[in-house]
Write a protein that holds these residues in place. Structure first.
Motif, short mmCIF file in Angstrom:
data_model
loop_
_atom_site.label_atom_id
_atom_site.label_comp_id
_atom_site.label_asym_id
_atom_site.label_seq_id
_atom_site.Cartn_x
_atom_site.Cartn_y
_atom_site.Cartn_z
N ASP A 227 0.59 -1.35 -0.28
CA ASP A 227 -0.23 0.04 0.14
C ASP A 227 0.89 0.83 -0.04
O ASP A 227 0.42 2.57 -0.27
N HIS A 228 1.84 0.93 0.71
CA HIS A 228 2.73 2.33 1.24
C HIS A 228 3.27 2.05 -0.53
O HIS A 228 3.79 4.08 -1.39
N ILE A 229 3.85 1.74 -0.98
CA ILE A 229 4.11 1.55 -2.67
C ILE A 229 3.60 2.30 -3.73
O ILE A 229 3.66 2.89 -4.77
N ARG A 230 2.35 1.95 -3.34
CA ARG A 230 0.82 2.10 -4.43
C ARG A 230 0.88 3.68 -3.60
O ARG A 230 0.32 4.21 -5.01
N SER A 231 1.05 4.36 -2.67
CA SER A 231 0.42 5.16 -3.16
C SER A 231 0.75 6.69 -3.51
O SER A 231 -0.25 6.99 -3.60
N ASP A 232 1.30 6.14 -4.05
CA ASP A 232 2.44 7.80 -5.49
C ASP A 232 3.03 6.96 -6.33
O ASP A 232 4.26 6.77 -5.85
N LEU A 233 2.74 5.80 -7.12
CA LEU A 233 3.65 5.73 -8.41
C LEU A 233 5.01 6.66 -8.59
O LEU A 233 5.69 5.87 -9.60
N ALA A 234 4.95 7.44 -9.10
CA ALA A 234 5.28 8.30 -9.22
C ALA A 234 6.66 8.84 -8.90
O ALA A 234 7.57 9.93 -9.48
N ARG A 235 6.56 8.91 -7.19
CA ARG A 235 7.36 9.11 -6.44
C ARG A 235 8.57 7.95 -6.52
O ARG A 235 8.50 6.85 -6.36
N PRO A 236 9.64 8.01 -6.39
CA PRO A 236 10.31 7.40 -5.83
C PRO A 236 10.70 6.80 -4.80
O PRO A 236 10.38 7.22 -4.21
N ILE A 237 10.88 5.20 -4.56
CA ILE A 237 10.62 4.41 -3.36
C ILE A 237 11.81 4.92 -1.99
O ILE A 237 12.74 4.66 -2.46
N HIS A 238 11.52 5.18 -1.64
CA HIS A 238 12.36 5.25 -0.14
C HIS A 238 12.44 3.38 0.69
O HIS A 238 11.54 3.73 1.54
#
Length: 344
Positions: A227-238
């Motif tokens: 859910d955290h990753i899907r929340s904003d796919l446009a941003r880089p993953i941390h």
């Protein structure tokens, strides 16, 4: 404590008054109409009667009448436990937007309290009410967090269910009505939970989350990370942020995520971005360059390489195959597609 209302003969059990704070709750009339020779009584299910998310009502000696329910977010399972002794099989008419049906011994019907319904309650009839909170708790125990059980059960409402397993569970619930001690509540609680689980497992398409893989993430951790990753796919993953949300170090999280999903977090993110890009391409109202940026790719070239590696074709070719009339089809043919073999 599970609340139980048992109706015997012409003496409906008393229902304690609801607290004043609960009385403004919107009411919903579900009329249980008796045959012409039956006496008619009124009963009311108040919000505090659902204190444990379930309620059981039994009609054993011909009691029938009107039932007033002080909530919408619930369902009622009506089960015909048996025929009246000495009489031919009773034909029970079920109305309320549904064609006439026959409910015989051993059969059941599910009523959505969000819809007005009218049913008949002959002798030896059992009603099991389950609110959405109880249904959600059962689903959540299996890792199903996003579903609305009442909506998932829509196809089953109003249909006659000839389900021996459901009937046997209802019989077990009904047998607890003869007991008025606290043991009855202890026995009834897991039985009504079993009824909820059977309904969700048999009459919906809900699928339990995979069991925890040894060395992998717990179901709640996997769900939270995804859910955290899907929340904003446009941003880089941390990974630091995601791993902290799961209470793990970055290295432990990365190993456990791969163990649970079979791929690394970054690869899973790329697949989610590609899935979102496919949805956007089907709409046909944005260019591939716009879609690439909206889905978190550095540019169209990056998008094309990732898409081709995962799908075996370019985004432009894929889009022309599924949306041949897209007004962007000609614009999608460009030098960028030569990266993986030309625009075709």
């Amino acid at each position: 404590m599970l609340r139980t209302l048992v109706h015997e003969g012409n003496a409906p059990s008393a229902v304690p008054p609801a607290p004043a704070s609960l009385r403004p709750t919107p009411t919903h009339d579900v009329r249980f109409g008796g045959m012409s020779h039956d006496s008619v009584r009124q009963a009311r299910i108040r919000p505090d009667d659902w204190s444990d998310g379930a309620i059981v009502l039994g009609w054993r000696d011909g009691m029938a009448g009107g039932l007033r329910v002080d909530r919408h977010d619930a369902l009622i399972l009506q089960v015909r436990l048996g025929e009246t002794e000495g009489r031919s099989p009773h034909r029970e008419v079920v109305e309320g937007g549904q064609p006439p049906m026959v409910l015989r011994a051993g059969e059941a019907i599910l009523h959505d309290l969000r819809q007005t319904c009218i049913v008949r309650t002959p002798k030896r009839t059992l009603l099991i009410g389950l609110d959405n909170r109880r249904l959600k708790r059962v689903a959540e125990d299996l890792g199903i967090l996003d579903a609305d059980p009442l909506d998932e059960l829509v196809p089953a409402y109003g249909a006659v269910l000839a389900d021996p397993a459901l009937h046997n569970l209802a019989v077990s619930v009904g047998e607890t009505l003869a007991r008025q001690d606290r043991w009855a509540d202890v026995i009834r609680r897991p039985l009504t939970r079993a009824v909820a689980a059977h309904l969700l497992g048999t009459y919906t398409s809900l699928q339990p989350a995979p069991e925890t893989v040894r060395g992998g993430l717990a179901p709640w951790q996997l769900r939270r990370a995804q859910d955290h990753i899907r929340s904003d796919l446009a941003r880089p993953i941390h990974l630091q942020t995601v791993s902290e949300s799961c209470g793990l170090s970055v290295s432990h999280f990365a190993r456990a995520f791969r163990q649970s999903t079979g791929i690394a977090p970054h690869s899973w993110l790329t697949r989610e971005r590609i899935a979102q890009a496919k949805t956007m391409m089907r709409k046909g109202d944005r260019t591939l360059a716009d879609i690439a940026l909206a889905c978190g790719f550095a540019d169209q070239s990056h998008f094309t390489r990732a898409f081709a590696k995962d799908e075996g074709t370019t985004p432009g070719r894929w889009r022309r195959r599924v949306e041949p009339d897209s007004r962007h089809a000609s614009r999608d043919r460009g030098p960028v597609e030569s990266v993986v073999g030309g625009g075709g």
